[in-house]
Design an enzyme around this catalytic site. Sequence first.
Site, mmCIF file in Angstrom:
data_model
loop_
_atom_site.group_PDB
_atom_site.id
_atom_site.type_symbol
_atom_site.label_atom_id
_atom_site.label_comp_id
_atom_site.label_asym_id
_atom_site.label_seq_id
_atom_site.Cartn_x
_atom_site.Cartn_y
_atom_site.Cartn_z
ATOM 1 N N ALA A 292 0.799 -1.228 0.000
ATOM 2 C CA ALA A 292 0.000 0.000 0.000
ATOM 3 C C ALA A 292 0.837 1.285 0.000
ATOM 4 C CB ALA A 292 -1.010 0.033 1.146
ATOM 5 N N ALA A 293 2.153 1.192 -0.217
ATOM 6 C CA ALA A 293 2.967 2.412 -0.302
ATOM 7 C C ALA A 293 2.490 3.266 -1.482
ATOM 8 C CB ALA A 293 4.441 2.055 -0.472
ATOM 9 N N GLY A 294 2.377 2.635 -2.643
ATOM 10 C CA GLY A 294 1.936 3.352 -3.841
ATOM 11 C C GLY A 294 0.520 3.897 -3.675
ATOM 12 N N ASP A 295 -0.349 3.116 -3.065
ATOM 13 C CA ASP A 295 -1.739 3.570 -2.868
ATOM 14 C C ASP A 295 -1.784 4.779 -1.944
ATOM 15 O OD1 ASP A 295 -2.735 1.549 -4.480
ATOM 16 O OD2 ASP A 295 -3.022 0.151 -2.813
#
Length: 303
Positions: A248-251
Site C-alpha cells: 500500500a505504499a503506492g496507494d
Amino acid sequence: KLVILGSINSDHILNVTHFPLPGETVSGNHFQTVFGGKGANQAVAAGRCGANISFLACLGNDDIGRKAKTQLMTDNIDINNIELIEEEATGVALIFVDKKAENIIGIHSGANGRLDTQYVERHASIIKNADSLLMQLESPLDSVLKAAKIAKQERVQVILNPAPAQELSDELLALIDIITPNETEIEYLTGIKVTDDNEAQKAANCLHHKGINIVLITLGSRGVWVSQYGEEGFLVPAFSVNAVDTIAAGDTFNGAFITALLEDKPIVHAIKFAHAAAAIAVTRVGAQPSIPWRHEVDTFLSN
Ligand code: ADP
C-alpha cells in the site's frame, strides 16, 4: 471534490517461512484478514488525509461487504455511491508473504467486476461534478475508459495510477492528465526499463507524446521522477525511513498526492506530502491499517 473509482478487496494474508510448491502444504505463522484493494486503499489515504472524497465501487451484499462499507465511512469517505451487489461476493485477495517480505497474490474480482459501464453511467453525475477523478486498473478497463471520457468532457482532471501493470490503449492514455506508474508499470506502458534518470525522462516523454501532461514515476525508496510536458524532469527524493512492509505504499502515495493537489499545493509540495504519508505507511505492517491520518503526516513533516 475528489472522486475515486476502483476496487475493494478483502485481503486474506498468510505469513509463511517459504512459499508452498505445487502439491505442497505449508503452515502459516500468522494470519489476518484486512480490507484492501487499490481503489479502497487510495480512498482511505485520501479520506484520512482530509480530502472531500466520494468513492465509486461495488461490494457483495455479504457480511464482509457490509462491514467494508461501514469501515470506509469511518475513514471520512462518502460511501453513498458504493453498490452492494446481490449475486456477487465481495472481491478477495489471497496473499502469501514469505520471510523476505516478498508476496504471491491471487485475486478474485467478484463484485468489483460489476463496476461495469452501466454502473459508470448510473453515477455519471458524481464524476461530472468532481474536480478530480482518480482511478486504477483493478476495475474493468472499459469502465475506466468510460469514466475518463465523462470526466474529460466536463474538464474534470483525470489521474490514473496504472496498477496492476498492463498495456493501455492510446485512446485511454490521451484522456489522462496525470499518470503515476511505478518502475514495472512504466515498462509495460513504454517498453523502457527505468535504470537511471535519462531512461526515466525518456519513458516520461513517451507518455507525454501520448497526450499526458504530468508523469510521476514512483521509484520506491528513491522517490519520484516528475516530468511535466515541455519541461525538464527531476527527482523528488523520498524520506529515509526504516521500511518494514511496502504494501500500500503506492496507494498511500496516490491518495495523499491528489489530496494535497486539490488543496492547491504546488506539485513538488504535493509530492513531498505524499512521500511523507507513504513513508509512514512503509514503517507499519499491512494495507489499510498502515495508512496514516492527516495529523500524523503533518507531524512527520514538521519534524
Ligand atoms: P508501488 O508500491 O506502487 O510499487 P513504489 O514502491 O514506487 O510504489 O512506492 C511508492 C511511494 O512510496 C514512493 O514514491 C515513496 O514515497 C514511498 N516509498 C516506497 N518505499 C519506500 C521506502 N523504502 N522508504 C521510504 N518511502 C518509500
